[in-house]
Design a protein around this motif. Sequence first.
Motif, PDB file in Angstrom:
ATOM      1  N   ASN A  75      45.387  53.007  34.265  1.00 47.13           N
ATOM      2  CA  ASN A  75      46.000  53.291  35.635  1.00 47.13           C
ATOM      3  C   ASN A  75      46.298  52.356  36.597  1.00 47.13           C
ATOM      4  OD1 ASN A  75      46.386  56.471  35.008  1.00 47.13           O
ATOM      5  ND2 ASN A  75      44.038  56.317  35.077  1.00 47.13           N
ATOM      6  N   ILE A  76      47.418  51.716  36.698  1.00 47.39           N
ATOM      7  CA  ILE A  76      47.766  50.492  37.288  1.00 47.39           C
ATOM      8  C   ILE A  76      48.309  51.091  38.604  1.00 47.39           C
ATOM      9  CG2 ILE A  76      48.941  48.308  37.364  1.00 47.39           C
ATOM     10  CD1 ILE A  76      48.993  48.395  34.355  1.00 47.39           C
ATOM     11  N   TYR A  77      47.922  50.129  39.744  1.00 44.56           N
ATOM     12  CA  TYR A  77      48.322  50.449  41.030  1.00 44.56           C
ATOM     13  C   TYR A  77      48.823  49.061  41.346  1.00 44.56           C
ATOM     14  CZ  TYR A  77      48.665  50.723  46.218  1.00 44.56           C
ATOM     15  OH  TYR A  77      49.110  50.597  47.402  1.00 44.56           O
ATOM     16  N   TYR A  78      50.341  49.102  41.819  1.00 45.86           N
ATOM     17  CA  TYR A  78      51.043  48.188  42.240  1.00 45.86           C
ATOM     18  C   TYR A  78      51.175  48.013  43.844  1.00 45.86           C
ATOM     19  CZ  TYR A  78      52.459  47.642  37.396  1.00 45.86           C
ATOM     20  OH  TYR A  78      52.390  47.541  36.084  1.00 45.86           O
ATOM     21  N   GLY A  79      50.286  47.155  44.675  1.00 43.98           N
ATOM     22  CA  GLY A  79      50.068  47.121  45.819  1.00 43.98           C
ATOM     23  C   GLY A  79      51.366  46.003  46.432  1.00 43.98           C
ATOM     24  N   GLU A  80      51.284  45.814  47.404  1.00 45.10           N
ATOM     25  CA  GLU A  80      52.150  44.800  48.307  1.00 45.10           C
ATOM     26  C   GLU A  80      51.518  43.519  47.803  1.00 45.10           C
ATOM     27  OE1 GLU A  80      52.786  45.408  52.292  1.00 45.10           O
ATOM     28  OE2 GLU A  80      53.759  47.501  51.971  1.00 45.10           O
ATOM     29  N   GLU A  81      50.289  43.387  47.881  1.00 44.44           N
ATOM     30  CA  GLU A  81      49.803  41.856  47.887  1.00 44.44           C
ATOM     31  C   GLU A  81      49.038  41.789  46.422  1.00 44.44           C
ATOM     32  OE1 GLU A  81      47.014  41.067  51.122  1.00 44.44           O
ATOM     33  OE2 GLU A  81      48.621  41.150  52.476  1.00 44.44           O
ATOM     34  N   SER A  82      48.567  42.892  45.753  1.00 44.72           N
ATOM     35  CA  SER A  82      47.785  42.780  44.576  1.00 44.72           C
ATOM     36  C   SER A  82      48.148  43.914  43.649  1.00 44.72           C
ATOM     37  CB  SER A  82      46.518  42.615  44.570  1.00 44.72           C
ATOM     38  OG  SER A  82      45.995  43.853  45.360  1.00 44.72           O
ATOM     39  N   THR A  83      47.788  43.591  42.282  1.00 46.41           N
ATOM     40  CA  THR A  83      48.009  44.780  41.570  1.00 46.41           C
ATOM     41  C   THR A  83      46.593  45.132  40.810  1.00 46.41           C
ATOM     42  OG1 THR A  83      50.097  43.833  40.537  1.00 46.41           O
ATOM     43  CG2 THR A  83      48.908  45.334  39.296  1.00 46.41           C
ATOM     44  N   THR A 108      40.466  34.618  45.967  1.00 44.62           N
ATOM     45  CA  THR A 108      40.745  34.193  44.726  1.00 44.62           C
ATOM     46  C   THR A 108      42.130  35.281  44.279  1.00 44.62           C
ATOM     47  OG1 THR A 108      39.248  35.657  43.793  1.00 44.62           O
ATOM     48  CG2 THR A 108      38.692  33.499  44.003  1.00 44.62           C
ATOM     49  N   ASP A 109      42.822  34.427  43.372  1.00 42.52           N
ATOM     50  CA  ASP A 109      44.118  35.245  42.952  1.00 42.52           C
ATOM     51  C   ASP A 109      43.688  36.327  41.919  1.00 42.52           C
ATOM     52  OD1 ASP A 109      46.124  33.798  44.435  1.00 42.52           O
ATOM     53  OD2 ASP A 109      45.879  32.048  42.767  1.00 42.52           O
ATOM     54  N   ASN A 110      42.633  36.241  41.179  1.00 38.73           N
ATOM     55  CA  ASN A 110      42.449  37.157  40.351  1.00 38.73           C
ATOM     56  C   ASN A 110      40.616  37.569  40.559  1.00 38.73           C
ATOM     57  OD1 ASN A 110      44.979  36.944  38.412  1.00 38.73           O
ATOM     58  ND2 ASN A 110      44.045  34.845  38.564  1.00 38.73           N
ATOM     59  N   LYS A 111      40.667  38.824  40.268  1.00 39.78           N
ATOM     60  CA  LYS A 111      39.178  39.401  40.296  1.00 39.78           C
ATOM     61  C   LYS A 111      38.867  40.369  39.442  1.00 39.78           C
ATOM     62  CE  LYS A 111      39.034  38.621  45.562  1.00 39.78           C
ATOM     63  NZ  LYS A 111      38.894  39.287  46.511  1.00 39.78           N
ATOM     64  N   ILE A 112      37.861  40.295  38.575  1.00 32.01           N
ATOM     65  CA  ILE A 112      37.349  41.183  37.547  1.00 32.01           C
ATOM     66  C   ILE A 112      35.905  41.365  37.771  1.00 32.01           C
ATOM     67  CG2 ILE A 112      36.903  41.438  35.163  1.00 32.01           C
ATOM     68  CD1 ILE A 112      39.068  39.013  34.773  1.00 32.01           C
ATOM     69  N   LEU A 113      35.715  42.838  37.715  1.00 33.88           N
ATOM     70  CA  LEU A 113      34.344  43.006  38.133  1.00 33.88           C
ATOM     71  C   LEU A 113      33.794  44.266  36.905  1.00 33.88           C
ATOM     72  CD1 LEU A 113      31.890  43.174  39.892  1.00 33.88           C
ATOM     73  CD2 LEU A 113      32.627  45.083  41.225  1.00 33.88           C
ATOM     74  N   ILE A 114      32.746  43.875  36.093  1.00 33.90           N
ATOM     75  CA  ILE A 114      32.161  44.659  35.240  1.00 33.90           C
ATOM     76  C   ILE A 114      30.814  45.412  35.665  1.00 33.90           C
ATOM     77  CG2 ILE A 114      31.276  44.528  32.889  1.00 33.90           C
ATOM     78  CD1 ILE A 114      32.573  41.869  32.610  1.00 33.90           C
ATOM     79  N   ILE A 150      48.817  38.191  40.790  1.00 34.60           N
ATOM     80  CA  ILE A 150      49.970  37.595  39.915  1.00 34.60           C
ATOM     81  C   ILE A 150      50.625  38.888  38.940  1.00 34.60           C
ATOM     82  CG2 ILE A 150      50.300  36.021  37.799  1.00 34.60           C
ATOM     83  CD1 ILE A 150      48.026  34.562  38.958  1.00 34.60           C
ATOM     84  N   GLY A 151      49.612  39.760  38.704  1.00 33.62           N
ATOM     85  CA  GLY A 151      50.227  40.637  37.570  1.00 33.62           C
ATOM     86  C   GLY A 151      49.102  41.515  37.384  1.00 33.62           C
ATOM     87  N   ALA A 152      49.260  42.621  36.440  1.00 33.83           N
ATOM     88  CA  ALA A 152      48.267  43.462  35.928  1.00 33.83           C
ATOM     89  C   ALA A 152      47.680  42.511  34.851  1.00 33.83           C
ATOM     90  CB  ALA A 152      48.774  44.583  35.291  1.00 33.83           C
TER      91      ALA A 152
END
Length: 264
Positions: free
Chosen positions: A90-98, A47-53, A74-76
Motif C-alpha cells: 500500500n503505497i502513499y504518494y505525498g507531496e514531498e515523499s512516497t 535524507t532522501d530515502n529512509k528504511i526502517l526494519i 525520489i519514488g517508491a
Amino acid sequence: MKNITYILLFTIVAFSCSEESHELDTSSEVNSIKTFQDYLEFDNADTDNKILIQRAGGLNSTNSINAISTSSKIGAIELEIDGNPFKGDNIYYGEESTNWNNNVEDLSMFYGKEVSVSVQNKIPQAKNGSTSDNVVSFYIPEIIAANLYNLKDGHIQPGSYITWNSDAENANGIILAVEYKPTSQFSEEMVNNYNERLIKGLTIEDNGTYTISEADLAEFPDKANLTFYIGRTGYIIETGAEGENDVYIGAITSMRADMKIDKE
C-alpha cells in the motif's frame, strides 16, 4: 546511565505526538554507547530515502509485530535485505515523499548479524567505501527478550529489575523508557493533577540487567498507569558523493509492558 532526556524516539515504540510532553534532563556518566541525541539525529536526519526494519513484542508475551517502512523523495523504494526482495503493498504518494509500511510475517532471520541492504533508488558511492554504489551493510542486534522481576502485586516499584539477553556485538547500548499518558489513566483526579504526557528515557550498556531506582520513577505520580519500553537498534546513514540521494537505514527490536507503579 548515559543520558536522560526528552525523547521522541523512533517508530517502533510508537510514541504519539498528539499530547504535550514535559522535558527531563540529567547528566551522563557512560561514554561508550549512543546517546538519545544520537538517536534523535538519526531519526530526524534530512535524507532522501529512509528504511526502517521493526520487530516489537510485549513482555510476558510470545506475540510480535514485524514491519518494514520506507520513505523516499525520489519514488517508491524497492529493496533487498540479504537478497530477499521487499516492496510496498500500500503505497502513499505525498507531496514531498512516497511512503509505504508493510507488516511482514517474520524478520527474525535478519537480527543478530551483519546484513546487506540494496535499494532500487540508486545511491551514489557511500562514505564507508562500500564496493557497490547502491548496497549498504550494517549490524542488526539480536532480538531482545526481556523480563521484569521483584514486582509488588504486579506493580513496578523501586527495586524492580529488568533482565534481557545481552548482545556483545551491540555497540549502541540499550534504550529504556517510561511513558505517562493522561489518556491511559482511570483516575480523574490524577488526570487533573498530571495532564501532560511525560516520557523519561535513558541509554545503558547492553549488559543484561538494570534495576529501577526511586530516581527513575520520581517524576511520575504514584499509582499511575505507565508504559515501559526496552529496545536496541542498529542503523547507518549513507550519503552520496555529492550529498544527494542519501539514505538512512535502521533496524529495531523492542518490547513493552503496561503496568502501574507503586512507590510506597
